[in-house]
Write a protein that holds these residues in place. Structure first.
Motif, PDB file in Angstrom:
ATOM      1  N   PHE A 102       0.812  -1.211   0.000  1.00 38.30           N
ATOM      2  CA  PHE A 102       0.000   0.000   0.000  1.00 38.30           C
ATOM      3  C   PHE A 102       0.850   1.268   0.000  1.00 38.30           C
ATOM      4  O   PHE A 102       0.348   2.349  -0.292  1.00 38.30           O
ATOM      5  CB  PHE A 102      -0.937   0.004   1.217  1.00 38.30           C
ATOM      6  N   HIS A 103       2.132   1.128   0.327  1.00 35.28           N
ATOM      7  CA  HIS A 103       3.033   2.283   0.302  1.00 35.28           C
ATOM      8  C   HIS A 103       4.047   2.207  -0.834  1.00 35.28           C
ATOM      9  O   HIS A 103       5.073   2.902  -0.794  1.00 35.28           O
ATOM     10  CB  HIS A 103       3.752   2.420   1.644  1.00 35.28           C
ATOM     11  N   ALA A 104       3.772   1.393  -1.838  1.00 36.43           N
ATOM     12  CA  ALA A 104       4.682   1.301  -2.975  1.00 36.43           C
ATOM     13  C   ALA A 104       4.871   2.666  -3.634  1.00 36.43           C
ATOM     14  O   ALA A 104       5.984   3.051  -4.000  1.00 36.43           O
ATOM     15  CB  ALA A 104       4.151   0.290  -3.993  1.00 36.43           C
ATOM     16  N   ARG A 105       3.781   3.403  -3.772  1.00 39.46           N
ATOM     17  CA  ARG A 105       3.869   4.735  -4.381  1.00 39.46           C
ATOM     18  C   ARG A 105       4.644   5.693  -3.476  1.00 39.46           C
ATOM     19  O   ARG A 105       5.449   6.503  -3.957  1.00 39.46           O
ATOM     20  CB  ARG A 105       2.459   5.271  -4.644  1.00 39.46           C
ATOM     21  N   TYR A 106       4.422   5.607  -2.190  1.00 42.67           N
ATOM     22  CA  TYR A 106       5.136   6.460  -1.235  1.00 42.67           C
ATOM     23  C   TYR A 106       6.636   6.226  -1.318  1.00 42.67           C
ATOM     24  O   TYR A 106       7.422   7.179  -1.364  1.00 42.67           O
ATOM     25  CB  TYR A 106       4.621   6.168   0.175  1.00 42.67           C
ATOM     26  N   PHE A 107       7.036   4.956  -1.356  1.00 38.10           N
ATOM     27  CA  PHE A 107       8.470   4.637  -1.442  1.00 38.10           C
ATOM     28  C   PHE A 107       9.068   5.184  -2.733  1.00 38.10           C
ATOM     29  O   PHE A 107      10.209   5.658  -2.754  1.00 38.10           O
ATOM     30  CB  PHE A 107       8.683   3.129  -1.371  1.00 38.10           C
ATOM     31  N   GLN A 108       8.281   5.117  -3.803  1.00 39.72           N
ATOM     32  CA  GLN A 108       8.762   5.630  -5.089  1.00 39.72           C
ATOM     33  C   GLN A 108       8.940   7.145  -5.033  1.00 39.72           C
ATOM     34  O   GLN A 108       9.955   7.681  -5.497  1.00 39.72           O
ATOM     35  CB  GLN A 108       7.769   5.262  -6.193  1.00 39.72           C
ATOM     36  N   LEU A 109       7.958   7.840  -4.459  1.00 47.11           N
ATOM     37  CA  LEU A 109       8.043   9.290  -4.365  1.00 47.11           C
ATOM     38  C   LEU A 109       9.201   9.728  -3.463  1.00 47.11           C
ATOM     39  O   LEU A 109       9.810  10.774  -3.689  1.00 47.11           O
ATOM     40  CB  LEU A 109       6.723   9.857  -3.820  1.00 47.11           C
ATOM     41  N   LYS A 110       9.522   8.923  -2.471  1.00 48.86           N
ATOM     42  CA  LYS A 110      10.646   9.218  -1.584  1.00 48.86           C
ATOM     43  C   LYS A 110      11.982   8.962  -2.267  1.00 48.86           C
ATOM     44  O   LYS A 110      13.021   9.419  -1.785  1.00 48.86           O
ATOM     45  CB  LYS A 110      10.559   8.354  -0.313  1.00 48.86           C
ATOM     46  N   GLY A 111      11.959   8.206  -3.365  1.00 52.98           N
ATOM     47  CA  GLY A 111      13.196   7.905  -4.077  1.00 52.98           C
ATOM     48  C   GLY A 111      14.028   6.840  -3.399  1.00 52.98           C
ATOM     49  O   GLY A 111      15.242   6.769  -3.618  1.00 52.98           O
ATOM     50  N   TRP A 112      13.403   5.991  -2.608  1.00 49.74           N
ATOM     51  CA  TRP A 112      14.138   4.954  -1.887  1.00 49.74           C
ATOM     52  C   TRP A 112      14.478   3.782  -2.791  1.00 49.74           C
ATOM     53  O   TRP A 112      13.651   3.368  -3.613  1.00 49.74           O
ATOM     54  CB  TRP A 112      13.319   4.448  -0.705  1.00 49.74           C
ATOM     55  N   ASN A 113      15.657   3.225  -2.599  1.00 45.52           N
ATOM     56  CA  ASN A 113      16.030   2.004  -3.315  1.00 45.52           C
ATOM     57  C   ASN A 113      15.502   0.796  -2.547  1.00 45.52           C
ATOM     58  O   ASN A 113      14.902   0.938  -1.476  1.00 45.52           O
ATOM     59  CB  ASN A 113      17.548   1.927  -3.508  1.00 45.52           C
ATOM     60  N   SER A 114      15.739  -0.387  -3.077  1.00 46.26           N
ATOM     61  CA  SER A 114      15.182  -1.606  -2.478  1.00 46.26           C
ATOM     62  C   SER A 114      15.694  -1.827  -1.055  1.00 46.26           C
ATOM     63  O   SER A 114      14.949  -2.280  -0.172  1.00 46.26           O
ATOM     64  CB  SER A 114      15.513  -2.822  -3.340  1.00 46.26           C
ATOM     65  N   THR A 115      16.959  -1.489  -0.804  1.00 41.46           N
ATOM     66  CA  THR A 115      17.527  -1.662   0.535  1.00 41.46           C
ATOM     67  C   THR A 115      16.856  -0.742   1.541  1.00 41.46           C
ATOM     68  O   THR A 115      16.519  -1.158   2.661  1.00 41.46           O
ATOM     69  CB  THR A 115      19.045  -1.389   0.518  1.00 41.46           C
ATOM     70  N   GLN A 116      16.640   0.506   1.157  1.00 39.36           N
ATOM     71  CA  GLN A 116      15.985   1.462   2.049  1.00 39.36           C
ATOM     72  C   GLN A 116      14.546   1.055   2.325  1.00 39.36           C
ATOM     73  O   GLN A 116      14.066   1.161   3.463  1.00 39.36           O
ATOM     74  CB  GLN A 116      16.033   2.863   1.428  1.00 39.36           C
ATOM     75  N   ARG A 117      13.851   0.587   1.280  1.00 37.11           N
ATOM     76  CA  ARG A 117      12.469   0.152   1.469  1.00 37.11           C
ATOM     77  C   ARG A 117      12.400  -1.034   2.415  1.00 37.11           C
ATOM     78  O   ARG A 117      11.556  -1.068   3.323  1.00 37.11           O
ATOM     79  CB  ARG A 117      11.839  -0.211   0.120  1.00 37.11           C
ATOM     80  N   GLU A 118      13.273  -1.998   2.191  1.00 32.67           N
ATOM     81  CA  GLU A 118      13.270  -3.200   3.022  1.00 32.67           C
ATOM     82  C   GLU A 118      13.579  -2.874   4.478  1.00 32.67           C
ATOM     83  O   GLU A 118      12.945  -3.413   5.396  1.00 32.67           O
ATOM     84  CB  GLU A 118      14.284  -4.207   2.478  1.00 32.67           C
ATOM     85  N   GLU A 119      14.540  -1.984   4.698  1.00 30.33           N
ATOM     86  CA  GLU A 119      14.897  -1.599   6.061  1.00 30.33           C
ATOM     87  C   GLU A 119      13.730  -0.896   6.750  1.00 30.33           C
ATOM     88  O   GLU A 119      13.426  -1.165   7.915  1.00 30.33           O
ATOM     89  CB  GLU A 119      16.116  -0.688   6.042  1.00 30.33           C
ATOM     90  N   TRP A 120      13.065   0.004   6.025  1.00 30.96           N
ATOM     91  CA  TRP A 120      11.929   0.729   6.589  1.00 30.96           C
ATOM     92  C   TRP A 120      10.790  -0.226   6.945  1.00 30.96           C
ATOM     93  O   TRP A 120      10.213  -0.136   8.034  1.00 30.96           O
ATOM     94  CB  TRP A 120      11.451   1.791   5.604  1.00 30.96           C
ATOM     95  N   VAL A 121      10.469  -1.124   6.035  1.00 32.64           N
ATOM     96  CA  VAL A 121       9.378  -2.077   6.281  1.00 32.64           C
ATOM     97  C   VAL A 121       9.706  -2.989   7.457  1.00 32.64           C
ATOM     98  O   VAL A 121       8.844  -3.253   8.309  1.00 32.64           O
ATOM     99  CB  VAL A 121       9.091  -2.908   5.012  1.00 32.64           C
ATOM    100  N   ASN A 122      10.933  -3.465   7.532  1.00 34.09           N
ATOM    101  CA  ASN A 122      11.329  -4.336   8.646  1.00 34.09           C
ATOM    102  C   ASN A 122      11.232  -3.608   9.984  1.00 34.09           C
ATOM    103  O   ASN A 122      10.848  -4.211  11.001  1.00 34.09           O
ATOM    104  CB  ASN A 122      12.751  -4.857   8.440  1.00 34.09           C
ATOM    105  N   ASN A 123      11.555  -2.334   9.991  1.00 38.70           N
ATOM    106  CA  ASN A 123      11.474  -1.553  11.226  1.00 38.70           C
ATOM    107  C   ASN A 123      10.036  -1.209  11.608  1.00 38.70           C
ATOM    108  O   ASN A 123       9.780  -0.806  12.754  1.00 38.70           O
ATOM    109  CB  ASN A 123      12.286  -0.259  11.097  1.00 38.70           C
ATOM    110  N   ASN A 124       9.141  -1.340  10.650  1.00 41.42           N
ATOM    111  CA  ASN A 124       7.730  -1.016  10.899  1.00 41.42           C
ATOM    112  C   ASN A 124       6.826  -2.191  10.514  1.00 41.42           C
ATOM    113  O   ASN A 124       5.702  -1.991  10.057  1.00 41.42           O
ATOM    114  CB  ASN A 124       7.323   0.239  10.114  1.00 41.42           C
ATOM    115  N   ARG A 125       7.328  -3.401  10.704  1.00 39.29           N
ATOM    116  CA  ARG A 125       6.622  -4.604  10.264  1.00 39.29           C
ATOM    117  C   ARG A 125       5.246  -4.724  10.906  1.00 39.29           C
ATOM    118  O   ARG A 125       4.253  -5.041  10.241  1.00 39.29           O
ATOM    119  CB  ARG A 125       7.464  -5.840  10.589  1.00 39.29           C
ATOM    120  N   ALA A 126       5.145  -4.486  12.214  1.00 38.61           N
ATOM    121  CA  ALA A 126       3.857  -4.627  12.901  1.00 38.61           C
ATOM    122  C   ALA A 126       2.839  -3.629  12.354  1.00 38.61           C
ATOM    123  O   ALA A 126       1.668  -3.969  12.150  1.00 38.61           O
ATOM    124  CB  ALA A 126       4.048  -4.435  14.404  1.00 38.61           C
TER     125      ALA A 126
END
Length: 266
Positions: A200-224
């Motif tokens: 649901f935040h795929a567009r948000y990650f794209q607008l932020k300009g995050w690469n796959s590593t940044q996205r994965e780290e963010w999601v893991n930190n906010n998994r719950a």
């Protein structure tokens, strides 16, 4: 051996309890419901949905008809052992829920991708996040009393890639979990919510300009939080005949959360 089994069960129960507590504390599961209210009170956000409604309804009717023709009787026969005289009603509800899930997967993949991007971006603009949206598309001026949707210009990036056939296959494989009363349905919602939440935040990650590593780290930190968001959104999208409406309101809710995250970092 019995002690090891008991320890494993206890450890799993503790992990589950902690996860549930984190989901509740995050509050992210509330955003799909906030999205319903925001969508209902901002009529300009309706335009992408209305433009796709006809084709989506046709798809939904086709999928539901096929599911009842091919799967209703077999599932009713199986549920007769667990639900007794209520098997016919339980099987009908189950088939409707399965049809909603399949319709949502197919429509997201082939019919409403662009509309959901517009809805997400339009919600961000309505929440005064024009600089963020401008990273992915042209933003028109406010002149002429333009509403949020009217201010969306040419899109530069399309992050919501079409769903891979394996995603539909996974959804079909775990559908039988619903045959297990209560526990099976809860597990089904959890698995689907955990998988779908970050999407649901795929567009948000794209607008932020995050690469796959940044996205994965963010999601893991906010998994719950993402699991809670995904579970609430998926529950709404399981509602028969309303799944497509809720896919748009869920998108709005996800955008509202993104806007709040942006404000929290400033």
């Amino acid at each position: 051996m019995s002690e090891k089994v008991k320890d494993a069960v206890a450890a799993e129960a503790k992990t589950t309890r902690i996860l549930v507590q984190e989901i509740v504390m995050s509050g992210a599961y509330l955003y799909p419901f906030k999205g319903i209210f925001f969508f209902a009170t901002h009529k300009d956000l309706w335009r992408p949905f209305i433009a796709r409604a006809g084709r989506t309804i046709t798809l939904g009717v086709g999928v539901t008809s096929a599911m009842f023709f091919f799967t209703y009787v077999p599932q009713m026969a199986i549920m007769a052992f667990t639900n007794g005289p209520l098997a016919a009603i339980s099987a009908a509800i189950l088939v409707l829920s399965e049809s909603s899930a399949i319709t949502n997967v197919l429509s997201r993949s082939f019919l409403v991708e662009d509309a959901l991007i517009d809805t997400f971006d339009g919600t961000l603009v309505a929440r005064d996040q024009e600089p963020l949206v401008a990273q992915g598309r042209e933003i028109k001026s406010r002149s002429g009393g333009r509403d949020a949707m009217a201010r969306l210009g040419k899109i530069f990036t399309r992050p919501l890639a079409r769903m891979h056939p394996r995603a539909l296959l996974r959804a079909l494989i775990i559908l039988p979990l619903n045959l297990i009363p209560v526990v099976g349905t809860a597990l089904y919602v959890f698995v689907q919510g955990k998988r779908a939440g970050p999407g649901f935040h795929a567009r948000y990650f794209q607008l932020k300009g995050w690469n796959s590593t940044q996205r994965e780290e963010w999601v893991n930190n906010n998994r719950a939080a993402y699991t809670g968001l995904g579970m609430a959104a998926f529950l709404l999208e399981m509602v028969p005949f309303a799944s497509m409406v809720f896919s748009f309101t869920n998108t709005v809710g996800a955008a509202l959360w993104a806007a709040d995250l942006e404000k929290a970092t400033k």
